[in-house]
Write an enzyme that holds these catalytic residues in place. Sequence first.
Site, mmCIF file in Angstrom:
data_model
loop_
_atom_site.group_PDB
_atom_site.id
_atom_site.type_symbol
_atom_site.label_atom_id
_atom_site.label_comp_id
_atom_site.label_asym_id
_atom_site.label_seq_id
_atom_site.Cartn_x
_atom_site.Cartn_y
_atom_site.Cartn_z
ATOM 1 N N GLU A 33 0.829 -1.211 0.000
ATOM 2 C CA GLU A 33 0.000 0.000 0.000
ATOM 3 C C GLU A 33 0.862 1.259 0.000
ATOM 4 O OE1 GLU A 33 -3.033 0.435 -0.577
ATOM 5 O OE2 GLU A 33 -3.857 -1.569 -0.369
ATOM 6 N N TYR A 114 -6.071 6.568 4.698
ATOM 7 C CA TYR A 114 -6.250 5.555 3.658
ATOM 8 C C TYR A 114 -5.519 4.249 4.003
ATOM 9 C CZ TYR A 114 -5.342 2.748 -0.349
ATOM 10 O OH TYR A 114 -5.220 1.649 -1.150
ATOM 11 N N ASP A 132 -9.263 6.097 -1.983
ATOM 12 C CA ASP A 132 -8.047 6.541 -2.691
ATOM 13 C C ASP A 132 -8.502 7.220 -3.985
ATOM 14 O OD1 ASP A 132 -8.829 4.490 -4.359
ATOM 15 O OD2 ASP A 132 -6.827 3.630 -4.560
#
Length: 321
Positions: A33, A114, A132
């Site tokens: 991520e 996020y 996102d």
Amino acid sequence: MPHSLKLLPWYLENKRVLPWRKNRDPYPIWISEIMLQQTTVKAVIPYFNNFMERFPSVQDLAKAPESEVLEKWTGLGYYSRARNIHKAAKALASMSQFPNSYLELQELPGLGPYTSRAISSQAFGEQVGVVDGNVIRVYSRLNNDFELWWNRAAQIKIQTWANKQVHGVNPSDMNQALMELGSTVCTPKSPQCFLCPLQKECLAFKNKTQKELPIKKPKKEFQTWSWQALIYIKNKKIFLTRDHEAPFLKKQYCLPGQSKRLKDKPLKFDFKHSITCYKIFGSSRKVNSAPKAKGIWVLPTDVSKHAPFSLIQKTLQSLEL
Ligand code: SF4
């Protein structure tokens, strides 16, 4: 009808096989991520594999010297993210278990709204939506929403919408389904609406406004800089210093030199490079005198361990070092 009814079967049939999707281990999910925040899935895969091969667990990462972590990050840019990953790994190594809620995860260095939600929903099944760029695009188009999505009120509205999407379904699959739709079908410039499982519900498709959405965020202005690097060499070693004024490599080891903000691109330069909002036009020369600044002397092969920046590599390459 909830979007999950059509989107989840589409995702399960079409999802890409990715190295961080092998299981629900939070460590690879976290690393992927962070890497994906700066580039595409295709570009991230070799960096991810390389990183996981060298640091297969949180403990391995925590024990490694920072210079080695930065070296493995070379080419991805945004080195503060690699530093934060290393700091977070050290904190995690002293915990009895990986934090399993987004609120706890947000306490770790470098984990924002996020990333913390992406990890908690994918690894621990927490019922939270993730937002996102892909999700913002899909949201804006499905709802034909022309709001300025970067404003606080709009961000809260989109987060609330994303939370609603995972209600009563597998949050990991649903979050990834929305992001997958955004990155493979509902793409920024050429959405492939004929392939989209949500076409019938999509208000932008109905109103033919897909290409106008989401509203474009005004771009941060670029700054033009010249940078004249000085290469001091002694006993086959190169001098690096943190004592420099270059704003694009704040407090990092760098070659000494002079930087100056310009109005226009200079007529003469040896190489050019961009870092975030800085457009840098560089030149370099070797110097025989002793440097005045404090710093370290390193072999050319070790420069990237201390200063793992493409700008430095380009500078040295311009002098064939
Ligand atoms: Fe995006 Fe088109 Fe699907 Fe609407 S129909 S969500 S614009 S791909």
